[in-house]
Scaffold this motif. Structure first.
Motif: not given
Ligand code: NA
Ligand code: NA
Lengths: 428, 175, 314
Positions: A227-237, A242-250
């Motif tokens: 999610i972190i790598l994919g989200g950044i390299y796909s231009g999603t965030f 990404a750091a905030a989204v990783s909290v939600v995912y965790a």
């Protein structure tokens, strides 16, 4: 001059007496303000205190701290490390190399060394110890590997340097890739030496059936890097988002999938992460105040006139540059060092025919080294806070890596081809 | 005293947790809006600024708790090797310095808050008065100074190392 | 020197603003027989612009030269300069508007903020870039553009049908590279300097946003200066404007060449297109401005529209 010497001496004394670092930075800075800049309004102290941390690029740190503590106290970390140890546990130094690789991967997205220490430290430390690495070496390895975050693109340091000097960020990123790999290889060599000396136990090879089990068990946990790598390299965030989204995912994985995270535990972890954030940011805040006075003291101008006066050739100049950054890195936050030192040094460097991309590599390697050199090494404090170890213990572990880093610095400084090889291939 | 302290701790705890979860929620909301309905993302451009401001409060308002929980970093090896009476003296010295430093910084903070409120400076997208952001260090140093004072008068003990070896912070958090 | 002023600003040492600040510093020093000295701190060495402006109010530094876009929080009235196509493209016309009653009233609006605004410095115009086609204003619809924190700029993109995404400047390069946003707006020399051409395909030379710098002095320091020194300072800042504009224009032309050589698809918007865009976005951005700046804003808009009619016609 006498007064300044007295202030510096007093600083050393209160640090040795175990005053909290925020007082060690804060009290002398107040003294400098009163003694040398008495005419400035006193409130400048509070203004710069906030100025040191009111940057959006620092926001990744609290989120990665939070995510790291969620993962460490739940299942994600355990399962990810279970997978790594099933795959690499039988090789000598395998876990050590995993720490380096993990830092490079994580650092590639976060672009922040402290965030990398925070996110990985708690996860890998127990594994290193279990495999027989000494406490000191484990701490040193975790802290130092995180340096690659500034070198492997994307990196905030390169962007700031690019902005200040008008150097291509893309070329800096390309050069940083090579430097990051050089550093990682040197650290990997240290790991092999240590593993051989300590006789770190290589565990028996795990059968493939069990490896597959470990892989499936880690399924949801593997979603985190995806999610972190994919989200950044796909231009999603952006990396910060990404750091905030990783909290939600965790929270989702630990709470809903593994059902181990109750409300009470979430609150405890959240509070502990808030405290870790405060401990780190307050040092950055005081670093901001200090660097303001360093600028007012015309330190940059003094450096340029000194360089003009001695009329150094490129080799001596680069040596002086490295020394300036190392000294600055000991006392002030490395990003402030960048803002203070690059303006006086850059024009001299270009006039000596040093390539701006090459200079960017040298400067960034210095900055990353500054993160782990005592007494003021931000990553040392982050590790101390996330791993709950005294700073002195971490400092003790970091020395071999500082030495390795200095060797890397010499190699990168005097063999420009390493920095320029990839940029030349891609852009020139 | 004990009850008052308990109320204070609970307040700080609720405040910090709320702020931190809000920061996470807001950033995630921003991402979701941009991906799902980008035409509305202009209406959420205040998120960046809001999270940054909340982070300032998170940092400063956790300073006091961090001191009480022995989480602030310092180089303590040399001090810990000194004989107990000397060490006691040093502890007192640190606490007194901490109290004075916090009082002074709080005073400056109040001055700054008043100045910025009076100047009418407002934030660019949230359009709130900028004086609020300087309230963060002001409150933070009140909380920090209070902990230094409590330690000075022996109400809290922040110098004896924890006996239990607990690397996971979650257990500490429950204290 | 009897009077020493620390002057902070954001641009780098080689950019026009810094070059001309150094020049002004030299001239002022000569003309006051060495009694007034300016120490220039470029590149945000003394903090970001918000801190420098606040610092000028407090007396931490004596002066700052700030892009108007960063001053809306201190003085909502100044945000009028964020309105697209506010300034005519012709230098003489633009300078006439700066020197008009509108310009004077705009500077006067700072007087209640603990600072003295002594002049406006032109600093070029903003252009649009994007990875998606921007051959026509209609093609902006649905694209994601990065904006600075400003309600008026957000309204500008909304009026064009695009989404405005607030991102910090430091994250912009990577966000363009990864595609978090499709495009952005900045002056050409910034586009060149930040190498956005490495991560952007198309550029429209639209000259839509006037970049105006406001020269701000700390009130107490300013009042401590003798009358004749104040006049020397104001006049010197004003006098260098034509050279400053020329220097900026040369740098912009050079930047445009670099951008083209690096394969960016460059298109210059026609006068008709510019007029059409001005008419399209003026009502919405003006409304957003007045909503925030209130009566003072209404008054300034009135003065502006009169000055514009006098200088440009209609
Ligand atoms: Na990175
Ligand atoms: Na350091």
């Amino acid at each position: 001059m006498m007064l300044l010497a007295a202030i510096i001496a007093a600083t050393v004394v209160i640090m040795a007496l175990g005053f909290e670092m925020l007082l060690v930075l804060g009290i002398p800075t107040l003294a400098i303000k009163e003694v040398f800049y008495g005419r400035l309004p006193d409130v400048v102290f509070v203004q710069k205190l906030l100025g040191g941390i009111n940057h959006s690029t620092l926001l990744a740190i609290p989120f990665f701290l939070f995510a790291a503590q969620l993962m460490a106290s739940g299942q994600i970390t355990r399962r990810l490390m279970g997978l790594v140890s099933a795959m690499l546990g039988h090789t000598r130094g395998g876990i050590g190399h995993t720490v380096i690789g993990g830092s490079m991967a994580f650092g590639s997205v976060s672009g922040s060394a402290p965030a990398t220490v925070a996110a990985l430290g708690g996860m890998v430390y127990p594994e290193l110890r279990k495999s027989g690495y000494s406490e000191k070496f484990s701490l040193g390895l975790i802290v130092s590997s995180a340096e690659t975050a500034l070198l492997i693109p994307p990196s905030i340091t390169f962007i700031v340097y690019g902005w200040m000097t008008g150097t291509s960020v893309a070329q800096l990123f390309a050069g940083g890739l090579a430097i990051g790999v050089v550093l990682a290889l040197i650290f990997a060599a240290l790991v092999m030496v240590h593993a051989a000396r300590q006789n770190v136990t290589a565990r028996p090879r795990v059968p493939w059936k069990q490896r597959l089990d470990a892989l499936f068990a880690a399924g949801w946990a593997l979603g985190m890097p995806v999610i972190i790598l994919g989200g950044i390299y796909s231009g999603t965030f952006t990396p910060t988002e990404a750091a905030a989204v990783s909290v939600v995912y965790a929270i989702f994985v630990e709470g809903v999938v593994y059902r181990e995270l109750g409300f009470r535990k979430l609150v405890d972890i959240c509070e502990a992460s808030a405290i870790s954030t405060a401990v780190i940011f307050i040092l950055l805040a005081f670093g901001g105040v200090l660097s303001f006075f360093v600028t007012l003291a015309h330190v940059p101008t003094a450096i340029s006139s000194f360089l003009a006066a001695i009329d150094a050739g490129p080799i001596l100049f680069l040596l002086i540059l490295n020394v300036c950054f190392l000294i600055a890195g000991m006392f002030i936050d490395p990003n402030s060092a960048l803002l203070i030192l690059v303006p006086p040094l850059f024009p001299v460097a270009t006039s000596l025919g040093i390539d701006p991309v090459h200079l960017g590599m040298i400067v960034t390697l210095n900055i990353s080294l500054g993160m782990i050199t005592p007494p003021f090494g931000l990553d040392l404090f982050v590790a101390s806070s996330t791993l709950d170890k005294p700073v002195t213990k971490i400092i003790a572990g970091v020395w071999p890596f500082v030495a390795a880093n200095l060797i890397a610095l010499l190699i990168v400084t005097y063999i420009p081809q390493i920095s320029l090889f990839i940029p030349n291939l891609l852009f020139r | 005293m004990a009850t008052l302290l308990k109320v204070l701790r609970t307040t700080e705890r609720v405040f910090l947790v709320t702020i931190f979860l809000m920061m996470v929620g807001l950033f995630t909301l921003g991402v979701v809006v941009r991906e799902v309905a980008p035409q509305y993302s202009s209406d959420f451009s205040w998120i960046e600024e809001a999270v940054q401001t909340l982070n300032l409060f998170l940092v400063f308002c956790a300073l006091g708790l961090a001191l009480e929980r022995k989480r602030h970093v310092g180089v303590t090896t040399f001090r810990d090797s000194m004989p107990l009476p000397v060490r006691r003296f040093v502890f007192g010295l640190i606490d007194i310095s901490g109290v004075l430093f916090s009082i002074y910084t709080t005073r400056l903070g109040i001055e700054m808050v008043q100045f910025v409120f009076a100047s009418g400076q407002r934030s660019p997208t949230l359009n709130i008065a900028m004086g609020w952001i300087y309230l963060a260090p002001t409150i933070g140093f009140v909380l920090l100074g209070l902990r230094y004072a409590l330690s000075l008068f022996g109400v809290i003990d922040r110098f004896t190392p924890d006996t239990a070896n607990t690397p996971t912070t979650s257990e500490k958090g429950a204290a | 020197a009897e009077f020493v002023a620390k002057i902070g600003h954001l641009e780098s040492a080689q950019q026009s603003r810094n070059i001309y600040l150094e020049k002004v510093a030299k001239l002022v020093n000569e003309r006051t027989d060495g009694n007034v000295e300016f120490e220039i701190y470029p590149q945000g060495q003394l903090g970001n612009q918000r801190q420098m402006t606040e610092g000028t109010q407090l007396g931490v530094l004596e002066a700052t030269v700030s892009p108007a876009a960063f001053l809306g929080g201190f003085n909502p009235a100044v945000s009028v300069l964020d309105i697209p196509y506010l300034m005519p493209q012709d230098f003489k016309q633009a300078q006439a508007i700066r020197d008009s009653a509108f310009g004077k009233e705009l500077l006067a609006s700072f007087s209640s903020k603990g600072v003295v605004a002594i002049g406006l410095w032109p600093n070029g115009f903003k252009q649009f870039t994007s990875n998606k086609p921007i051959e026509d204003w209609k093609e902006f619809a649905g694209q994601k553009f990065r904006v600075m924190d400003s309600n008026i700029l957000i309204e500008q993109f909304k009026a064009m049908g695009a989404s405005a995404i607030a991102l910090p400047f430091g994250e912009l390069y990577t966000s363009l590279q990864m595609g978090v946003v499709d495009g952005e707006e900045n002056p050409l020399d910034t586009i060149e300097r930040m190498k956005y051409y490495e991560v952007q395909k198309n550029l429209v030379v639209s000259d839509h946003g006037a970049m105006e710098d406001v020269i701000l002095f700390n009130e107490a320091f300013w009042n401590s200066l003798p009358e004749n020194y104040r006049k020397v300072i104001v006049d010197t800042f004003h006098e260098v404007i034509p050279d400053l504009v020329k220097d900026k224009a040369d740098k912009v032309a050079a930047a445009l060449e670099v951008v083209k050589q690096n394969g960016m698809n460059v298109r210059v918007a026609t006068p008709e297109e510019r007029k059409a865009l001005r008419e399209e976005v003026y009502p919405a951005t003006k409304a957003a401005y007045i909503e925030r700046a209130g009566d003072e804003g209404k008054k300034l808009i009135g003065l502006y529209e009169k000055a514009y009619a006098d200088v440009v016609g209609n």
